[in-house]
Enzyme design. Structure first.
Site, short mmCIF file in Angstrom:
data_model
loop_
_atom_site.label_atom_id
_atom_site.label_comp_id
_atom_site.label_asym_id
_atom_site.label_seq_id
_atom_site.Cartn_x
_atom_site.Cartn_y
_atom_site.Cartn_z
N HIS A 272 2.42 17.27 -20.48
CA HIS A 272 2.20 16.67 -21.80
C HIS A 272 0.89 15.87 -21.81
CE1 HIS A 272 3.47 14.61 -25.58
NE2 HIS A 272 2.75 13.63 -25.07
N GLU A 273 0.74 14.99 -20.84
CA GLU A 273 -0.45 14.14 -20.82
C GLU A 273 -1.71 14.95 -20.51
OE1 GLU A 273 -0.30 11.29 -21.99
OE2 GLU A 273 1.86 11.02 -21.95
N HIS B 115 -3.23 16.13 -23.74
CA HIS B 115 -4.10 15.13 -24.36
C HIS B 115 -5.45 15.08 -23.64
CE1 HIS B 115 -1.01 13.67 -27.00
NE2 HIS B 115 -0.24 13.20 -26.03
#
Length: 453
Positions: free
Chosen positions: A22-23, A26
């Site tokens: 997920h990170e 980003h």
């Protein structure tokens, strides 16, 4: 104690993988948009590991693995030199900022598809929706034991998971559905299941029982096929060919009943009394079970299934395995099916149609992670895909402090032509934090209630 440590280990493994992915979404999109990333952290609290790359981004693995974050250059947080403002997040276009925010949930969706794809290529054993004894609404609709559910309304179902996803929403809505079933001879018929007649006490965690459906389970005769050397059964004098008639006061009519009666009788700590049949004579024996992996064991094995039962088992269970292309299509279908089901339950929880008891916290997730890991790589991949999908959906909720809240701010900015005021953002962040903490507290409370049930 070992089980607790095992559950914690698999929770850390699962969340570590999903949070990192997920990170990284980003981070990856931020770097493609020219934003300088100051820190990439997996976990919160005291750093356990840290290093820097050539772009001077600090990578951190922290002590509390329940989340992570990507910190970017932003002059709303710290002063940014004029020469570096083109690398600051808040100086990028609205489209770039939105892409960076959305990248985390999008990467979770990608991870879910990839996990399901790999699962289908490896192959996963699953149970088809073959019915056991029916009662209530199901029996009134003409559904019978050994019927195989093949379609519910317009949804084709292949597993019990699919069947539940198709039954729960209309049950919550009290809406009748059509069910197509296939009997053992291959004959198909369609009937109406009157879910509109479910009572007000319906609970979605007991959907099958409320409707009168049960899962068909293979059952063997309670005849001992083998006895473990020097086990409790051997020491009590049991031998191959003995038929178990009763455990204590519980009459035994099959191996499933025997498997359930042993732990129940062992709960008192006293020796278990068995009534058996041997060569036409009834005998009574006592034995003391031993514990293995937290379960009472007496050291007996069941007989092999006969030809009829083997045929039923082949009809009830299947290994879903597909090639790369078909597997990818199946992965997208599974992602869509689970997304629709999750959004449906979430929407009904908001409107009060579904119970908030459906929320699960870290204790339940840890148990699910451990159980799926024990069942093999395919089951663990399904669990990872399901949790990754849930993280994507939750993060896209329009709640400030979540990615969806930031996207909501961006939408407002696009409509009004200017950013949300700083005061508005502070109020939103406070309300969002209260909402998230409240949801997390409720999820943990639900975990504790399940633990003691």
């Amino acid at each position: 104690m070992i089980d607790v440590l095992s559950a914690i280990f698999w929770l850390v493994v699962a969340l570590g993988l999903l949070v990192t992915f997920h990170e990284y979404g980003h981070y990856w999109v931020a770097r493609r948009c020219g934003v300088r990333v100051l820190r990439f952290s997996i976990g919160f609290g005291r750093p356990l590991l840290r290093w820097r790359n050539k772009e001077d981004t600090e990578f951190v693995v922290a002590a509390v693995p329940l989340g992570g974050y990507v910190k970017m250059l932003d002059d709303r947080e710290t002063p940014v030199p004029t020469a570096e403002r083109d690398q600051a997040f808040n100086h990028k276009s609205l489209g770039q900022r939105s892409a960076i925010v959305a990248a985390g949930p999008v990467f979770n969706l990608i991870f879910a598809v990839a996990a399901f794809w790999l699962m289908f290529m490896i192959g996963i054993a699953d149970s088809r929706p073959l019915l056991g004894p029916t009662t209530g609404l199901a029996a009134e609709a003409g559904l019978e034991e050994q019927d195989l559910i093949v379609r519910i309304d317009e949804a084709k179902v292949q597993t019990w998971t699919h069947a539940l996803l198709a039954l729960i929403p209309p049950a919550l809505d009290r809406r009748a559905v059509t069910v197509e079933v296939e009997d053992a001879g291959g004959f198909r018929q369609t009937t109406e299941l009157a879910l509109d007649r479910l009572g007000p006490d319906f609970r979605e965690d007991r959907t099958l029982e409320s409707i009168g459906l049960s899962i068909w389970r293979p059952d063997l005769p309670p005849v001992i096929d083998g006895v473990t050397d020097d086990g409790p059964a051997a020491r009590a004098g049991l031998s191959a060919g003995d038929r178990v008639l009763a455990v204590g006061d519980t009459t035994i009519d099959g191996w499933n009943a025997l498997s359930a009666a042993i732990p129940a009788a062992a709960g008192t700590g006293a020796p278990i009394e068995l009534r058996i049949e041997r060569d036409g004579r009834e005998l009574e024996v006592q034995l003391q079970p031993t514990m293995q992996d937290g379960r009472p064991i007496i050291g007996i094995t069941p007989p092999p299934p006969d030809a009829a039962l083997q045929a039923d088992m082949e009809r009830a269970f299947a290994i879903l395995r597909f090639g790369p292309l078909e597997g990818l299509g199946r992965a997208f279908n599974e992602t869509w099916r689970l997304t629709a089901g999750t959004l449906g339950i979430l929407g009904r929880m908001i409107t009060g149609q579904a119970s908030l008891a459906n929320l699960s916290g870290p204790i339940t997730i840890a148990q699910m992670a451990q159980d799926s890991a024990r069942l093999g790589i395919s089951r663990f991949l399904f669990f990872l895909g399901l949790i990754s999908l849930s993280l994507a959906i939750i993060n896209l909720l329009p709640i400030p402090v979540l990615d969806g809240g930031h996207l909501l701010y961006n939408l407002i900015e696009a409509i009004k032509g200017s950013p949300v005021s700083e005061r508005g953002q502070v109020i939103g962040q406070t309300l969002g934090l209260v909402a998230v903490v409240g949801l997390m507290s409720l999820a943990v409370f639900n975990d504790i209630v399940r633990f003691f049930q």
